[in-house]
Scaffold this motif. Structure first.
Motif, PDB file in Angstrom:
ATOM      1  N   THR A 285       1.083   0.874   3.653  1.00  0.00           N
ATOM      2  CA  THR A 285       2.207  -0.049   4.425  1.00  0.00           C
ATOM      3  C   THR A 285       3.024  -0.954   3.271  1.00  0.00           C
ATOM      4  N   ASP A 286       2.486  -1.146   1.914  1.00  0.00           N
ATOM      5  CA  ASP A 286       3.461  -1.770   0.987  1.00  0.00           C
ATOM      6  C   ASP A 286       2.848  -1.300  -0.581  1.00  0.00           C
ATOM      7  N   ASN A 287       3.705  -1.426  -1.595  1.00  0.00           N
ATOM      8  CA  ASN A 287       3.373  -1.175  -3.147  1.00  0.00           C
ATOM      9  C   ASN A 287       2.183  -1.891  -3.549  1.00  0.00           C
TER      10      ASN A 287
END
Length: 324
Positions: A285-287
């Motif tokens: 969902t995100d880095n």
């Protein structure tokens, strides 16, 4: 029927091809295109075991089973920890088609599944790889990770420093990439974007406090409910994917032990790799998120690899034909 030995398996099943085969069979699992029973295990002395893994591939029209021995301490004797065979049958007639070396299949397909997970979950810019373990799986995982990400640095750790140094030297030379042995597991994973644990450990060798935000982990070592490679904090702080829920809730100590401690709930498993491949569930969902793939190994993976090898053997006139 034909017999296909270890050398022929290695010749016929490249890592690149195996990744594609694994993606296809895992994508078949959610809709029942690939069918299997939970692995049956007979415990032997000294933590050793004998396993039976049956399955059926509807689209390919084949069924069969892998019979495999797992002897964790064989590395100390200079022997493989996993040895066995895959028996392949025609699903329409029941005719035996092939017996394929299972040791080679297990090594290649396990790393290929981790590569499929890494393609989907690791950051696109992942470049630093850490490998915990010095056996055949560690070696295959290096090759597999190089197939799916631009790896520029490899750190290797094992409980025997000389083996770690030898593997690092071998991998650095073979793949023309900077590779070095690390004195501790913590040193190995410091700054790593991708971490592969392929050990015979029964207690955690990797701690969440050591793992940087945004890392992706492939954990393929511990395969029994009371064994694990990862500590509770790491599992609790990761977005967890598995090869098969049924297997994970019966066999994965890396999931079951944190669950028993109350650190996670049954809903902590985000989903199966096949669901991710078919778009049923979301990936990273995100880095900054830590993603974790826990692989136990599936019968349908072995059958798909064996069937691919069988077809290649027929095309290239490999294997030894016998009357059965």
């Amino acid at each position: 029927m034909i017999i296909i030995n270890e050398k022929e398996v290695a010749e016929l099943l490249t890592m690149e091809a195996c990744i594609t085969v694994m993606e296809a069979v895992l994508a078949d699992l959610p809709d029942g295109g690939a069918v299997q029973s939970l692995r049956q295990v007979v415990p032997l002395a000294d933590r050793n075991l004998l396993g039976l893994m049956p399955g059926y591939l509807r689209r390919e029209g084949v069924a069969g089973a892998k019979l495999i021995s797992v002897f964790p301490h064989n590395h100390d004797l200079g022997l493989p920890s996993h040895q066995g065979m895959v028996a392949l049958f025609d699903a329409a007639s029941g005719t035996p088609l092939a017996i394929v070396n299972g040791q080679a299949i297990t090594a290649i397909r396990t790393a290929a599944v981790s590569a499929a997970a890494t393609k989907l979950l690791a950051r696109e810019d992942a470049a630093a790889l850490a490998v915990l373990g010095t056996g055949e799986q560690a070696r295959c995982h290096v090759e597999a990770m190089l197939q799916v990400r631009r790896i520029s640095r490899i750190a290797v750790w094992g409980r025997t420093p000389a083996k770690a140094a030898a593997l690092a030297a071998e991998m650095g030379s073979r793949w023309s990439v900077a590779a070095a042995a690390a004195p501790t597991a913590m040193d190995a994973v410091r700054g790593a974007d991708i971490i592969c644990t392929a050990t015979a450990a029964v207690e955690p060798v990797l701690q969440g406090a050591w793992v940087k935000p945004g890392a992706h982990i492939n954990a393929v070592g511990a395969c029994r409910a009371h064994e694990r490679e990862l500590d509770t904090a790491l599992v609790a702080g990761s977005r967890l994917y598995v090869d098969r829920r049924e297997s994970a809730v019966h066999e994965a100590g890396d999931y079951l032990i944190p669950l028993s401690e109350g650190a996670i709930t049954a809903g902590h498993i985000t989903g199966e790799l096949g669901e991710l491949l078919t778009g049923r569930i979301q990936g990273r969902t995100d880095n900054s998120e830590i993603t974790l793939f826990k692989g136990l190994g599936l019968a349908v993976e072995d059958l798909a690899a064996a069937f691919y090898i069988y077809k290649q053997a027929a095309l290239l006139h490999k294997g030894t034909e016998i009357k059965f």
